[in-house]
Scaffold this motif. Structure first.
Motif, PDB file in Angstrom:
ATOM      1  N   ASN A 174      -6.358   4.767 -33.393  1.00 52.23           N
ATOM      2  CA  ASN A 174      -5.417   4.261 -34.400  1.00 52.23           C
ATOM      3  C   ASN A 174      -6.098   3.826 -35.697  1.00 52.23           C
ATOM      4  N   LEU A 195      -4.707   9.207 -32.291  1.00 50.05           N
ATOM      5  CA  LEU A 195      -3.569   8.531 -31.664  1.00 50.05           C
ATOM      6  C   LEU A 195      -3.374   9.090 -30.263  1.00 50.05           C
ATOM      7  N   GLY A 435       2.905   9.209 -35.261  1.00 51.81           N
ATOM      8  CA  GLY A 435       2.938   8.048 -34.394  1.00 51.81           C
ATOM      9  C   GLY A 435       4.359   7.697 -33.992  1.00 51.81           C
TER      10      GLY A 435
END
Length: 508
Positions: A174, A195, A435
């Protein structure tokens, strides 16, 4: 996959192949230990490719000798034939000459036949360009296993070289990583995030007006002026020997490289112009300060792209965890220092920055990594209280097919809510961010499809089947068929976003 699947970085200016054997990656350079120039020369009935073609380019007075093609990669964006020396050629045929040359050189060094590759592409290469590149590769005898974005390949090569891969991967989870690639043709920037074990691009920029070739041309003009001034020559262009402009340009490229290490360099070109013995041979001293003064605005514009892409991603410099600086231009001290001023120790000094993309592709082939959608493909449907609602058709974790495969991504059923105008409009989109996506997040429309319906039918009677298939070029074909009327319409979507699925613990 095995070691005979190689990684191939088909670049605007240079191209390079690499493969992995016995746990080591090897870049397949030419005899000069350099990548192969992406240049084609149609010399009569003969086709010359690579360094020999590059050495003979004559860009005299801003023009070019007939038969030469530079930067054929960009021609894949064009519609219609490319006219070279009175001949109409297909862009894929020109590109195939470069790919075939890279393949033949790789086979000579590797000692085996090589006919499969993981091929890197810029992040802005959409479906049509990928299709054209696959056609070119096939004509060169290469089957493309995967297309991989160049920044993802660079990042994976960096991670693969770390002693503790899993620890480094966990640190980057992240986090924002900037891949800054300044080569001979363009400066390309991509901000990535890792991610859930997938490398995803969240913002991209490119500028082809500040590539290294522009530095070479400015230095050549400066040297021409110095030589003319020293000998009082007022018509230098008309007196240049055939091919002399190309020779001088190559010397200027070498000078640019040497001035990244040394403070001064002498540019030599024998028999440069027609004239007496004193003036015909060119010899001009240039300094690093000269080059930096000549290219100051190019450097400034290239580095300013960093702030633009950060603003695009709604980040600032402090949000960047790692900056991978690749491409030959990063060797220039003024550019390297500009990166250090912005990111400090977060810019590792890479010893393989001119090979890292090809090496990353080779590791991806060796480690049998796959690709996934990095953003879902969604459809806008009628929601409660008359508001539109985005529903996922294909999830972001969908695994993309490999060579010669087409995957059935989804098959959903809908009903026409208002058939009165005789049409059902399907709007397909994707989130602007990667995301976790919320309903209120902004979407980008990627396609509209209109389906004729029975306008005499009552609402929610006509059944509409929506099927999505994704092929090995990462192009989605959407088919909508009426379950009651028997009609069907199709639409292709070329702008899917995809990321690299990294190996999980104990997979390496």
């Amino acid at each position: 996959m095995n070691e005979r699947i190689f990684g191939l970085d088909f670049g605007t200016t240079n191209s390079l192949a690499a493969f992995v054997a016995d746990g080591e990656v090897r870049a397949l350079t030419d005899n000069d230990e350099k990548p192969l120039p992406s240049v084609v020369w149609y010399r009569g009935s003969e086709t010359v490719v690579g360094r020999t073609a590059r050495a003979h380019i004559d860009s005299l007075d801003g023009g070019g000798t007939p038969g030469f093609v530079r930067s054929p990669k960009m021609m894949l964006r064009r519609d219609g034939p490319v006219h070279i020396d009175g001949r109409a050629l297909d862009a894929a045929d020109i590109v195939s000459e470069v790919l075939a040359h890279v393949r033949s050189q790789a086979e000579l060094l590797h000692g085996h036949r090589i006919d499969r590759a993981v091929l890197t592409v810029p992040v802005d290469f959409a479906g049509p360009e990928r299709r054209a590149l696959r056609i070119a590769a096939r004509k060169a005898g290469i089957s493309v296993v995967h297309f991989v974005h160049e920044p993802a390949a660079a990042l994976y090569a960096y991670l693969r070289n770390q002693l503790n891969y899993q620890h480094q991967l966990a640190l980057l989870e992240n986090k924002a990583v900037l891949v800054f690639d300044w080569g001979g043709g363009t400066v390309d920037l991509s901000i990535c995030r890792v991610l859930g074990g997938v490398v995803k691009q969240i913002a991209n920029r490119g500028n082809d007006n500040v590539g290294g070739d522009h530095f070479d041309e400015r230095l050549r003009n400066h040297i021409r002026d110095k030589h003319s001034e020293h000998y009082g020559i007022f018509d230098l262009f008309s007196r240049e020997q055939p091919g002399a402009a190309a020779t001088l340009l190559s010397q200027c490229e070498l000078a640019k490289i040497e001035l990244s290490v040394h403070d001064r360099y002498t540019v030599l070109a024998r028999d440069y112009i027609v004239g007496n013995q004193r003036e015909r041979n060119l010899s001009v001293d240039v300094t690093r300060n000269d080059l930096e003064a000549l290219s100051h605005d190019l450097v400034r514009k290239g580095l300013e792209e960093i702030d633009i892409v950060l603003e695009q991603a709604r980040l600032d410099r402090h949000d960047i965890e790692l900056c991978l600086a690749t491409g030959g231009m990063v060797n220039m001290p003024i550019i390297w220092n500009g990166l250090i001023e912005r990111f400090g120790a977060r810019v590792p000094k890479l010893v393989n920055r001119d090979r890292i993309i090809a090496e990353g592709a080779a590791w991806i082939a060796h480690d049998q990594l796959g690709l996934q959608l990095s953003k879902p493909l969604e459809i806008l449907v009628a929601g409660d209280q008359g508001r539109g609602e985005w529903l996922p058709l294909v999830d972001a974790e969908f695994s993309l097919p490999v060579e010669n495969e087409t995957a059935a991504a989804t098959n959903r059923r809908f009903y026409c809510t208002d058939p009165r105008d005789g049409q059902a409009v399907f709007e397909f989109g994707k989130p602007r961010k990667v995301g976790l996506v919320q309903p209120k997040d902004e979407r980008e429309t990627v396609a509209l499809l209109t389906m004729p319906v029975d306008q005499t039918a009552r609402p929610l009677l006509e059944r509409l089947e929506c099927k999505v298939q994704i092929d090995h070029d990462y192009v989605a074909k959407v088919t909508v068929a009426s379950g009651t009327e028997g009609r069907a319409v199709e639409k292709e979507i070329h702008s899917l976003d995809f990321g690299l699925a990294l190996p999980q613990p104990n997979e390496r």
